[in-house]
Design a protein around this motif. Structure first.
Motif, PDB file in Angstrom:
ATOM      1  N   UNK A 703       0.866  -1.176   0.000  1.00 42.07           N
ATOM      2  CA  UNK A 703       0.000   0.000   0.000  1.00 42.07           C
ATOM      3  C   UNK A 703       0.907   1.231   0.000  1.00 42.07           C
ATOM      4  N   UNK A 704       0.931   1.966  -1.097  1.00 42.67           N
ATOM      5  CA  UNK A 704       1.911   3.037  -1.303  1.00 42.67           C
ATOM      6  C   UNK A 704       1.877   4.093  -0.211  1.00 42.67           C
ATOM      7  N   UNK A 705       0.684   4.458   0.252  1.00 40.98           N
ATOM      8  CA  UNK A 705       0.580   5.533   1.229  1.00 40.98           C
ATOM      9  C   UNK A 705       1.147   5.149   2.599  1.00 40.98           C
ATOM     10  N   UNK A 706       1.459   3.859   2.771  1.00 40.39           N
ATOM     11  CA  UNK A 706       2.010   3.425   4.052  1.00 40.39           C
ATOM     12  C   UNK A 706       3.512   3.721   4.151  1.00 40.39           C
ATOM     13  N   UNK A 707       4.124   4.094   3.014  1.00 38.05           N
ATOM     14  CA  UNK A 707       5.549   4.444   3.039  1.00 38.05           C
ATOM     15  C   UNK A 707       5.695   5.917   2.697  1.00 38.05           C
ATOM     16  N   UNK A 708       6.112   6.682   3.674  1.00 39.35           N
ATOM     17  CA  UNK A 708       6.229   8.133   3.539  1.00 39.35           C
ATOM     18  C   UNK A 708       7.593   8.500   2.971  1.00 39.35           C
ATOM     19  N   UNK A 709       7.632   9.401   2.013  1.00 39.52           N
ATOM     20  CA  UNK A 709       8.893   9.758   1.364  1.00 39.52           C
ATOM     21  C   UNK A 709       9.850  10.487   2.290  1.00 39.52           C
ATOM     22  N   UNK A 710       9.354  10.950   3.439  1.00 37.75           N
ATOM     23  CA  UNK A 710      10.213  11.666   4.388  1.00 37.75           C
ATOM     24  C   UNK A 710      10.616  10.800   5.580  1.00 37.75           C
TER      25      UNK A 710
END
Length: 726
Positions: A703-710
């Motif tokens: 789930x992409x939103x579970x990994x934050x780019x920051x």
């Protein structure tokens, strides 16, 4: 006389090519004898090679190999085809029980891994099949002139195992895979590589300005060159951060190795972030074909040449490279492992120089077996050790814990390369400590950081890093670093920090990180904040402050988060208590203060061998428990779960694995996109439905939103929050 098959394959014309068992056994005996000869036991290696595959003479094995290879697919397999036990029985028959842990265990275990002695006794209590030719010309074995103690013997047994296993693999490869075998040849020696290093140092000196820091770095370098003409032994290089110890220690190691006839240099480092940095520097000097970077997160894509990529892969199997850069975990767990794949490399550590970088990070819970292993490798296998750090721990003499049973004898003598009269801690003093033990909360710490335009803050836990980072205004370059980010993300962020620091246009650069950036990473901030911890950690953090001395005397601020929570129980809390117990009237950067700190720290330990490794391996020598000890000796406790996260092309790699199956290179690529989380957080992700097991043991947070780019992997329920917002 019928031909006994050891290995076979079909050539390009479809004809069967057979290696007889005699050919294979003689080939393995020759190689194992050569390897064991490096520590004066060539006859022992020969015996191992000659006997290891005698079990292939059985009818059951000959039927098995003909059937499995397709040579005779219609033949029926009758009886047990496992073969290693036969050679073990013969070894005991000819050489007696006294050699059980030098011959028998090695032969019986050369495919499976060294067994505990009680298991070996059961295995060799079998009859030898009648078709096996039991004749063996008994070799005359000279007892090696080794001053052995009880804690040495298991290492000698494992080293002989390494000689046999690697010889077996290499001879088989030379027959079955000639292309790979050819890639292992034509390596440069340390003597060949030394001029490349000397040219690099001349080039750096010609470009360096005449700053006081550079003058001192050159003095350190010259002292290392002077002290390289010394006998095999234990040495330390205690240099404040920024003193240029990476290249200075390498010069010492190369010249020392050449003087003593040693063959390779192994650089053991605690953190992958430092390994990547160090390996990159060394490859730029010596070329990719001479520097092996071996750790779980190594990036195979860094090597574009397919031939060199394959050569590197082969070298990770047995470390037959002139320079190896690896992790403490890889080095020490191999020394205590029982598996063929891990032990295979050990004989190539013989006659080498090991640079133990950031030696203060050695885990105290395993300090006794680790220090004992260093002494054994020095005494039996001609290995020199160089301990390098700005925070030298106490490893010599009697080391005592908080009860008499915790005491153990350290290394008899360690020669310090830098004399006391150099007073490096005074000459390289660029930082002062400002220690405030009054508790702060996250908001107060974020406010303190916001008062500075370029500042680094190092904290003890992932949670603290995230909480402080999220309270900072996202102006300029504001970055977060923790192990909630995958290795590729961490590496990319460190590169971004270094690039940003070089650009004067970046007025604001604020970084909040866990300890992963603390030691060895070449960063230079005018101001550093460090959460309370042990003195070694605080000084390592201070080493990221005013590294080049351009800011006069800068400040590293030490703060407490006790308004939020107490320190985690265990090593961090014990180290901080040891620092506090020193009082305040100290020159924190003086070597004698660090010695006092480590003595305070050691006296808080209940044990320096928490898994009682010595019980399994030291006494008595005829009842060694190799398999049990290997399970117990785990420098990183296996209490977490690795999950693949959505970052760059990670999900594409997962799909490749599902379609094509796992491969060495594919798993190496995937490891760059994994995060290790505790089981509580893992369960939370499973309950949210955002993690799935794509293949046995392969967990993916897709789930992409579970990994934050920051901040990396989020363990809170981001999915539910999004639904509520919609």
């Amino acid at each position: 006389m019928k031909q006994i098959i050891s290995h076979l394959y079909t050539d390009n014309s479809g004809n069967w090519v057979i290696q007889s068992n005699d050919e294979h056994s003689m080939g393995v005996a020759k190689l194992a004898s050569q390897f064991a000869g490096e520590f004066g036991m060539s006859e022992y290696g020969k015996v191992l090679g000659l006997l290891h595959d005698k079990g292939k003479e059985t009818d059951a094995f000959q039927r098995y190999i003909k059937s499995e290879s397709g040579y005779d697919p219609n033949i029926k397999i009758i009886g047990k085809h496992h073969h290693a036990y036969v050679g073990g029985i013969l070894a005991q028959k000819y050489y007696g029980k006294a050699f059980s842990n030098l011959f028998v265990n090695q032969i019986v275990s050369h495919h499976t891994g060294l067994h505990d002695t009680d298991e070996i006794k059961a295995i060799v209590n079998q009859d030898i099949p009648s078709e096996v030719n039991i004749y063996h010309r008994k070799e005359k074995l000279n007892r090696p002139g080794l001053n052995m103690q009880a804690n040495d013997f298991h290492h000698l047994a494992r080293m002989l195992f390494s000689c046999l296993v690697d010889a077996d693999y290499l001879d088989t490869e030379a027959f079955m895979d000639k292309e790979s075998s050819a890639l292992r040849k034509n390596k440069d020696t340390l003597k060949d590589l030394l001029p490349l290093l000397e040219n690099k140092l001349k080039d750096l000196k010609s470009k360096a300005d005449c700053s006081e820091v550079n003058i001192i770095r050159n003095q350190i370098l010259q002292q290392c060159i002077k002290m390289a003409d010394t006998p095999i032994g234990f040495y330390s290089l205690t240099v404040p951060t920024g003193g240029g110890k990476t290249l200075s220690s390498l010069v010492w190691a190369m010249k020392h190795a050449i003087k003593n006839g040693q063959k390779r240099i192994v650089i053991a480092i605690p953190y992958t972030s430092i390994i990547v940095q160090t390996a990159s520097i060394l490859r730029s000097i010596f070329g990719e074909e001479n520097v092996l970077e071996h750790h779980s997160c190594v990036d195979p894509e860094q090597i574009k040449d397919e031939r060199l990529k394959e050569k590197m892969k082969l070298a990770t199997e047995n470390w037959d490279y002139p320079i190896i850069v690896t992790t403490n975990v890889q080095l020490f767990e191999s020394m205590f492992c029982n598996k063929p794949s891990a032990c295979r490399k050990l004989h190539n550590i013989v006659n080498s120089v090991i640079i133990q970088d950031e030696v203060q990070t050695l885990p105290m819970d395993y300090l006794q077996p680790i220090v004992d292993s260093l002494k054994t490798y020095n005494k039996l296998f001609n290995v020199s050790f160089l301990f390098t750090t700005a925070s030298q721990p106490v490893l010599s003499g009697l080391i005592e814990g908080c009860n008499p049973k915790a005491a153990f004898n350290g290394i008899d003598h360690i020669t310090e390369i830098i004399p006391d009269d150099f007073k490096l801690h005074e000459k390289l003093r660029r930082v002062k400590l400002s220690i405030n033990d009054e508790g702060k909360n996250y908001d107060e710490v974020a406010e303190m950081l916001s008062q500075h335009k370029r500042v680094l803050c190092i904290v003890n836990t992932r949670r603290d890093a995230k909480e402080i980072y999220q309270r900072l205004s996202q102006e300029g370059v504001t970055l977060h670093l923790s192990k909630m980010m995958c290795p590729d993300h961490i590496s990319e962020t460190i590169k971004s920090i270094k690039t940003a620091l070089k650009d004067d246009k970046n007025e604001i650069i604020r970084v909040v990180s866990t300890q992963l950036i603390e030691a060895g990473v070449d960063l230079d901030f005018p101001v550093v904040f460090r959460q309370e911890a042990g003195l070694d950690s605080i000084l390592q953090a201070a080493g990221r402050c005013n590294r080049e001395g351009r800011c006069g005397l800068s400040t590293t601020y030490v703060f407490s988060l006790s308004k939020e929570h107490s320190l985690p129980k265990g090593d961090i809390q014990a180290a901080n208590s040891a620092r506090l117990n020193l009082g305040n009237d100290h020159d924190w950067f003086a070597p004698e203060t660090m010695t006092s700190f480590f003595k305070q720290l050691y006296c808080r330990k209940e044990s320096f061998d928490k898994k009682d490794i010595r019980h399994y391996l030291y006494y008595p020598t005829n009842n060694l428990s190799f398999q049990t000890a290997a399970k117990e000796f785990q420098l990183i406790e296996d209490d977490g779960v690795n999950v693949v996260v959505c970052w760059k092309n990670s999900i594409d790699l997962v799909q490749q694995l599902l379609v094509n199956g796992p491969s060495y290179m594919l798993m190496k690529k995937l490891s760059k996109f994994m995060v290790n989380i505790n089981r509580t957080d893992f369960k939370a992700l499973v309950d949210m439905g955002v993690v799935s097991e794509k293949k046995e043991g392969l967990f993916v947070v897709d789930y992409k939103q579970q990994y934050d780019e920051h901040i990396g992997l989020r363990t809170d329920n981001n999915w539910t929050n999004e639904i509520l917002i919609q």
